[in-house]
Design a protein around this motif. Structure first.
Motif, PDB file in Angstrom:
ATOM      1  N   GLY A 232      11.232 -60.484  75.987  1.00 31.89           N
ATOM      2  CA  GLY A 232      10.972 -59.550  74.898  1.00 31.89           C
ATOM      3  C   GLY A 232       9.545 -59.560  74.395  1.00 31.89           C
ATOM      4  O   GLY A 232       9.219 -58.851  73.435  1.00 31.89           O
ATOM      5  N   THR A 235       7.792 -56.113  74.128  1.00 27.43           N
ATOM      6  CA  THR A 235       8.171 -55.229  73.028  1.00 27.43           C
ATOM      7  C   THR A 235       7.636 -55.729  71.686  1.00 27.43           C
ATOM      8  O   THR A 235       7.338 -54.939  70.803  1.00 27.43           O
ATOM      9  CB  THR A 235       9.697 -55.099  72.945  1.00 27.43           C
ATOM     10  N   CYS A 241       6.260 -50.045  69.814  1.00 27.61           N
ATOM     11  CA  CYS A 241       7.689 -50.376  69.867  1.00 27.61           C
ATOM     12  C   CYS A 241       8.270 -50.376  68.461  1.00 27.61           C
ATOM     13  O   CYS A 241       7.752 -51.056  67.573  1.00 27.61           O
ATOM     14  CB  CYS A 241       7.917 -51.735  70.537  1.00 27.61           C
ATOM     15  N   SER A 265      14.539 -56.124  70.841  1.00 27.73           N
ATOM     16  CA  SER A 265      13.927 -55.718  72.099  1.00 27.73           C
ATOM     17  C   SER A 265      14.942 -55.124  73.054  1.00 27.73           C
ATOM     18  O   SER A 265      16.029 -55.675  73.238  1.00 27.73           O
ATOM     19  CB  SER A 265      13.263 -56.931  72.753  1.00 27.73           C
TER      20      SER A 265
END
Lengths: 348, 285
Positions: A232, A235, A241, A265
């Protein structure tokens, strides 16, 4: 837009004068990288390139309590901190503009809007390093989304005033600012030429919607899925994001329940998993594909530009070399140099 | 300069509501009638939603999840849900007694494009829990019967005891102004008076003007392919075939991202999609 000049020697004095708007935050060196930290302006690094975590953390905190439940009733909760955030590069401001578009559409997010109102945003020019490619994403110049924008011309700054709030910010210390002369404009043009020529990395994204679309069934996704750690990081460091999770947490001490909003994420396994255990995107490759499809195709078709601002954070951060550069290259069937490329050869 | 946005009501704040009635439809599916407590909101909220929309239902300290509204706005007063006990939240919900407090946000989602369906023949195909959103549209159409052409309702279940709203459909079958066909995959006890077989077998009864038909399907994922093929065989155009989808959602407002498919947020761009959407957005089904 009104543009004024500020002498480098007056910079610290000017930023200190802004403390009446709130806490002063800016880019500070931490190890080999930079972070946005609360500090005195003397400590701000004017040469800072990308921070580890983008400025989205000020507008959608990594974790925040949005509601509290006590004695059978919910009540709204938000800790709004007034801040002056200095040192946002054009890519970062473009990313915040995407945030703004996204969080103020449909059901406007009251938490985001209050945070936006509470922050004074001061942009800062930069010279790209070998991982910047904002020229390709057309985010190297910014004309909205900031209160003030400083272009560093060595011994002076040119200061763009982008909002009434920015105007207010300089009014109190008006004596520090001068009108821009013909010589300043020449200096700016020279600087701008140097800046534009400093880009080393080029990632053309123009054809990507079609290429990603055509490559939907490509085995390259499986190869990258095999390498992906689902950590993750991409992100978290990506300034565009926006996804989050909501969880209820019981606070034993306060005898109340907090409804928390946390960064989340799409590469996490639980992201698309529903009650009962069915997972709409069980494979890591499926989740990676979602990320890149959303950035390069989905956002493009909805807003006319990719949800990538060329900051290079994923290039720096991904531990397994899956980033905008390698993905675009791989999809265009170019050599990426990533270790998983050799993995593919081995498997083939 | 960015456009200044007005700060409105907090869309994350749930509304207090009570379970006014509940009963089991099958072993693991329960029917809930839930009433908003604030008297000023009851009528506005329960009379203005669209069939096919959903609500976010939450229990503090357990969580929040989306549920299709199975009632119709033409019968306002309460929201009705048809809920399977499948996860953490629904397990807790099944423990609650009548008059317990739960919290609602919504309604959310695009719902069925009812105004486009006016004047058309309607063809429903429901399987299993898929009846939940379809019941809303069916009851809405029956309550506004004069607005629509012929109405065919096909409903399949595994066995007679698995058929949701069984008694209600038995009664509806007696009506003369629409055609209701029920089938079960198997009838172990030998009590089923109607068709036995898969739901697509019921298409033999369907007589609609295909070009002017809105066809709607909701059921387990495996069903879609077969039912959609039947719709296409009849000659229903892609943009008049509707299906409603399920995804994980945390906000319901196109923000948290967990329901995203391609560039669509199922919570705001859906949950109702046409076959055309499904063909053009990979991963919807």
């Amino acid at each position: 837009m009104r543009v004024l000049k500020l002498k480098k020697g007056d910079f610290v004095l000017f930023l200190k004068s802004l403390k009446r708007f709130g806490e002063l935050w800016g880019p500070v060196k931490k190890g080999d990288s930079y972070v946005y930290a609360r500090a005195e302006p003397e400590n701000f690094d004017l040469k800072a390139i990308r921070t580890i975590i983008p400025a989205k953390k000020f507008f959608l905190p990594k974790k925040s309590t949005i509601l509290k439940f006590k004695n059978g009733e919910w009540r709204e909760h938000q800790e709004v901190v007034n801040r002056v955030i200095f040192g946002l590069h054009p890519c970062e401001i473009h990313a915040l503009n995407i945030y703004h578009k996204f969080y103020s559409r449909l059901y406007p997010d009251t938490y985001y809007l209050k945070n936006r109102e509470a922050n004074l945003i001061i942009g800062l020019s930069c010279i790209p390093d070998d991982k910047c490619f904002c020229a390709n994403t057309r985010t190297s110049v910014v004309d909205e989304g900031f209160d003030l924008f400083l272009t560093d011309l060595g011994d002076k700054f040119l200061v763009w005033i982008g909002s009434p709030k920015g105007e207010t910010a300089i009014r109190h210390v008006g004596h520090l600012f001068e009108t821009v002369t013909a010589e300043d404009i020449e200096d700016y043009i020279t600087w701008r030429k140097e800046r534009d020529e400093a880009f080393q990395l080029k990632i053309p994204l123009e054809g990507m919607p079609e290429i990603v679309s055509f490559s939907y069934e490509s085995s390259i996704w499986d190869v990258m899925g095999e390498a992906c750690l689902s950590c993750g990081t991409c992100t978290m460091v990506c300034p565009t994001c926006t996804c989050f999770d909501i969880q209820d947490e019981y606070d034993i001490k306060a005898e109340e329940m907090n409804r928390e909003r946390l960064w989340y994420s799409c590469v996490y396994r639980e992201y698309s998993m529903v009650a009962g255990g069915h997972n709409f995107r069980e494979a890591r490759s499926e989740r990676l594909k979602l990320w890149y499809t959303h950035k390069l195709v989905g956002f493009m078709s909805k807003y006319g530009s990719p949800a990538c601002v060329g900051c290079g954070r994923c290039i720096v951060s991904c531990p397994v070399e899956i980033n905008i550069l390698t993905v675009v290259k791989a999809l265009k069937k170019e050599k990426t140099g990533a270790f998983w490329e050799r993995m593919e050869v081995k498997n083939a | 300069m960015l456009e200044a946005k007005k700060i409105n009501k907090n869309p994350y704040m749930p509304e207090k509501a009570r379970i006014v009635r509940k009963y089991d439809l099958t072993e693991d599916v329960r029917f809930f009638q839930i009433r908003i407590i604030n008297p000023d909101l009851v009528l506005p909220l329960t009379s203005s939603y669209k069939p096919g929309q959903f609500m976010m239902l939450s229990i503090p300290n357990v969580g929040e999840a989306p549920f299709s509204i199975t009632s119709t706005p033409s019968r306002p007063g309460v929201f009705e849900f048809c809920i399977r006990k499948v996860g953490k939240l629904t397990t807790k919900l099944f423990e609650l007694k009548e008059n317990s407090v739960v919290w609602l946000r919504g309604p959310f989602g695009n719902g069925f494009p009812v105004e486009q369906m006016v004047g058309k023949d309607l063809l429903f195909v429901a399987g299993g829990l898929g009846v939940a959103p379809l019941r809303s549209l069916l009851l809405y159409a029956l309550d506004n019967r004069e607005l629509f052409g012929k109405i065919f309702y096909l409903h399949g279940a595994r066995t007679p005891k698995d058929m949701l709203f069984r008694e209600e459909f038995f009664r509806l079958k007696e009506r003369d102004d629409f055609e209701c066909y029920l089938s079960v995959d198997s009838d172990p006890l030998g009590v089923w008076p109607f068709d036995i077989g898969v739901v697509t077998d019921l298409f033999k009864y369907v007589k609609v003007n295909a070009a002017n038909t809105a066809a709607v399907v909701c059921g387990p994922p495996v069903m879609y392919k077969f039912v959609v093929n039947k719709f296409l065989e009849l000659g229903v155009p892609d943009n008049q075939i509707f299906m409603t989808l399920e995804r994980k959602m945390k906000c319901g407002m196109g923000k948290c991202g967990q329901c995203v498919v391609g560039h669509k947020y199922v919570c705001v761009d859906g949950p109702v999609f046409t076959l055309w959407d499904v063909k053009n957005i990979r991963g919807l089904i």
